[in-house]
Design an enzyme around this catalytic site. Structure first.
Site, mmCIF file in Angstrom:
data_model
loop_
_atom_site.group_PDB
_atom_site.id
_atom_site.type_symbol
_atom_site.label_atom_id
_atom_site.label_comp_id
_atom_site.label_asym_id
_atom_site.label_seq_id
_atom_site.Cartn_x
_atom_site.Cartn_y
_atom_site.Cartn_z
ATOM 1 N N GLN B 70 40.182 29.776 36.653
ATOM 2 C CA GLN B 70 38.809 29.312 36.881
ATOM 3 C C GLN B 70 38.616 28.967 38.343
ATOM 4 O OE1 GLN B 70 36.593 29.278 34.478
ATOM 5 N NE2 GLN B 70 37.966 29.547 32.753
HETATM 6 N N1 LIG Z 1 39.864 43.860 24.732
HETATM 7 C C1 LIG Z 1 40.778 43.157 25.391
HETATM 8 N N2 LIG Z 1 40.639 41.838 25.523
HETATM 9 C C2 LIG Z 1 41.591 41.156 26.192
HETATM 10 C C3 LIG Z 1 42.724 41.786 26.751
HETATM 11 N N3 LIG Z 1 43.480 40.852 27.352
HETATM 12 C C4 LIG Z 1 42.851 39.670 27.166
HETATM 13 N N4 LIG Z 1 41.714 39.855 26.463
HETATM 14 C C5 LIG Z 1 40.767 38.820 26.065
HETATM 15 O O1 LIG Z 1 40.223 38.256 27.243
HETATM 16 C C6 LIG Z 1 39.982 36.878 27.058
HETATM 17 C C7 LIG Z 1 40.622 36.092 28.159
HETATM 18 O O2 LIG Z 1 42.030 36.142 28.037
HETATM 19 P P1 LIG Z 1 42.985 34.990 28.598
HETATM 20 O O3 LIG Z 1 44.373 35.461 28.395
HETATM 21 O O4 LIG Z 1 42.596 33.691 28.064
HETATM 22 O O5 LIG Z 1 42.603 35.069 30.156
HETATM 23 P P2 LIG Z 1 43.245 34.282 31.384
HETATM 24 O O6 LIG Z 1 43.398 35.274 32.481
HETATM 25 O O7 LIG Z 1 44.480 33.589 30.945
HETATM 26 O O8 LIG Z 1 42.091 33.255 31.756
HETATM 27 P P3 LIG Z 1 42.239 31.798 32.426
HETATM 28 O O9 LIG Z 1 43.249 31.060 31.635
HETATM 29 O O10 LIG Z 1 40.888 31.212 32.376
HETATM 30 O O11 LIG Z 1 42.668 32.048 33.853
HETATM 31 C C8 LIG Z 1 40.519 36.528 25.683
HETATM 32 O O12 LIG Z 1 39.424 36.479 24.790
HETATM 33 C C9 LIG Z 1 41.436 37.668 25.353
HETATM 34 O O13 LIG Z 1 41.502 37.933 23.962
HETATM 35 C C10 LIG Z 1 42.844 43.217 26.600
HETATM 36 O O14 LIG Z 1 43.773 43.865 27.049
HETATM 37 N N5 LIG Z 1 41.839 43.834 25.909
#
Ligand SMILES: Nc1nc2c(ncn2[C@@H]2O[C@H](COP(=O)(O)OP(=O)(O)OP(=O)(O)O)[C@@H](O)[C@H]2O)c(=O)[nH]1
Ligand SMILES: [Mg+2]
Lengths: 342, 184
Positions: B70
């Site tokens: 974030q």
């Molecule tokens: N369709 C799809 N959705 C994905 C994929 N990878 C992650 N997501 C979705 O994207 C959203 C964010 O994923 P997170 O892993 O929480 O993202 P993050 O990068 O850790 O985000 P922060 O913790 O805020 O930095 C979630 O709803 C996941 O299910 C992917 O390869 N394909």
């Protein structure tokens, strides 16, 4: 690059006598190894500092918390003046504890952070309960700033549902297809499963629109939404909202990420968490809408229908969440929207 | 025991690496980490703070740090730079609107002295989405070809299906190993 340099040096020494060569090689290995070990030590040191810090945090936090709990329990049976004073003291201490948590956030794991936040929340709830009981009348209510609801209830909408074609965002190279609806004013738009199921849907620059997305997108991104009412079927992963104002949203999803949004009501089913960042006046209520294919759409999305954390919102600008963030609130039941007909 | 055997033994013990995963919020960092580790990915919340995971892979001990992306957390990223062997930069390939943000954040990271020795793996994530940009398009948008300071590689992947996660991590480990563990 270091490795490359070393390698080329090594090839240069191959002409020398065998013993010298091995000697030199071993020496170089040894040096590299020593450097590596040094590096490793540093890494371990930095990790153990983190562990130490978190150990220090937990013991300090728990001690402080126990002392506040003692204060609170000393209130029972005490007379009014004493209770007032004790509560005052407990409040000051709780605020200090919150500050401590805030400052420690950096080296706490998410799990530790949440545990600490929950503990703080509990302290605040019990001190509020004691206050309520011992010193009634001084009622404290946290109300949603949800006056915008009134505005949305009578938007100037065209009465014939218009079907707008997908348009591409101009920043996008045209090779892959994103399902995008943008730049509309005063439009009523309905989309169904055939168009949006499993798609990554983008809504941008919509003003005074009513949107119904009956189906299950993979993900939903909306930005620059002004005075709109958007109802979307279950989204299998995250919903990303940016620059939205004076609007009403209703969505089931896995994660809700709300940014730069003001005076907006969200009717939410979220299986993990909702977050807000740089927001003001965002209201939350449970998703209760229904439409004919909702059950099917839930199945397509894979979302757990029985798991809804709509009321647990993390505000990234208000991390020591002992006191409620001023940026969002739960919408009181009486003020919730119940009619979602177009 | 001969000297070489001792050297080998030492080597084995030290096969430990520190990987740092960064990227904009919503890119899929936590999902990649959990999927790679065979955990349930449906309950993941946006990351407040960070997660650490220690796991064994290909005989290496990996310490993986996944830090929240974030906006309000990005100024804290630098607290995690120290001793990083590999940087994993995760991109939501379908998020065209924030690609420019993404490029800027990455290019400022690459100027960081404390990350100077790290290998860079870019995961062009969410390739399962119909609107995802190809890894070539991401490579261009992030101007990866301009990077001269780090070994880098971009791999298209999906944290949801698990596709190519292994390929990415394997490349990263090989590159780091070639750099920091002497080979015979
Ligand atoms: N369709 C799809 N959705 C994905 C994929 N990878 C992650 N997501 C979705 O994207 C959203 C964010 O994923 P997170 O892993 O929480 O993202 P993050 O990068 O850790 O985000 P922060 O913790 O805020 O930095 C979630 O709803 C996941 O299910 C992917 O390869 N394909
Ligand atoms: Mg995360």
């Amino acid at each position: 690059m270091e490795a490359m340099a070393e390698h080329s040096q090594e090839t240069r020494v191959t002409g020398e006598s065998g013993a010298d060569k091995i000697q030199e090689r071993l020496q170089r290995r040894h040096q590299a190894r020593a450097e590596d070990a040094e590096r490793k030590k540093e890494a371990q040191a930095s990790q153990s500092v983190a562990e130490e810090k978190s150990g220090y945090f937990l013991s300090t936090f728990n001690a402080e918390r126990a002392s506040i709990e003692d204060l609170l329990s000393s209130c029972s049976g005490a007379d009014r003046a004493v209770v007032t004073q004790t509560l005052e003291e407990a409040t000051v201490k709780t605020l200090q504890l919150q500050k401590f948590l805030n400052d420690s956030m950096l080296f706490l794991t998410q799990y530790e952070l949440r545990r600490a936040q929950d503990a703080l929340k509990k302290l605040l709830t019990s001190s509020a309960d004691i206050r309520e009981e011992a010193l009634p009348k001084k009622k404290f209510a946290f109300r949603a700033r949800s006056k915008a609801t009134d505005k949305v209830s009578a938007p100037p909408v065209t009465d014939t549902p218009t079907v707008t074609d997908s348009t591409k965002v101009d920043v996008a190279p045209a090779e892959s297809v994103q399902c995008c609806f943008s730049n509309m004013d005063n439009v009523c738009m309905i989309k169904t499963a055939e168009e949006i199921n499993k798609q990554d849907v983008l809504l941008t620059h919509l003003t005074n629109c009513k949107v119904r997305l009956f189906g299950s997108p993979s993900t939903l991104h909306m930005t620059h939404i002004d005075n709109c009412e958007i109802l979307c079927g279950p989204v299998s992963s995250s919903v990303f909202v940016d620059h939205c104002r004076n609007s009403t949203l209703a969505i089931p999803c896995q994660q809700l990420r709300t940014h730069n949004t003001t005076d907006t009501q969200v009717y939410l089913h979220v299986t993990s968490r909702a977050i807000v960042e740089d927001c003001r006046g965002v209201g939350f209520a449970p998703f209760t809408c229904s439409y004919p294919t909702l059950d099917e759409d839930f199945i397509v999305s894979g979302l757990d229908r029985h798991r809804n954390n709509w009321s647990q919102v993390d505000d990234f600008n208000w991390l020591a969440a002992g006191t409620p963030s001023p940026n969002w609130a739960l919408i009181p039941e009486a003020d919730r929207k119940t009619n979602w007909e177009l | 025991m001969g000297l070489l055997t001792i050297l080998k033994k030492m080597k084995q013990k030290e096969r430990e690496m520190r990987l740092l995963m960064l990227g904009l919020d919503n890119a899929g960092k936590t999902t990649i980490l959990k999927k790679f580790n065979g955990e349930d990915v449906s309950t993941i919340s946006p990351t407040l703070g960070f997660n650490i995971k220690t796991l064994e892979h290909k005989g290496f001990k990996l310490n993986i740090w996944d830090v929240g992306g974030q906006k309000s957390l990005r100024s804290y990223w630098r607290n995690y730079f120290e001793s990083t062997d590999g940087l994993v930069w995760v991109v939501d390939s379908a998020d065209r609107l924030r690609l420019e943000d993404c490029r800027k954040e990455l290019s400022s990271l690459l100027l960081e002295e404390r990350l100077a020795g790290a290998t860079l793996l870019v995961f062009a994530n969410k390739q399962d989405l119909p609107g995802a940009l190809s890894k070539e398009a991401i490579q261009e948008a992030l101007a990866l070809d301009d990077i001269k300071s780090h070994h880098w590689c971009i791999i298209g992947c999906s944290a949801v299906t698990g596709k190519n996660l292994l390929a990415g991590v394997d490349w990263l480990l090989d590159d780091i190993a070639a750099r920091i563990f002497t080979t015979d």
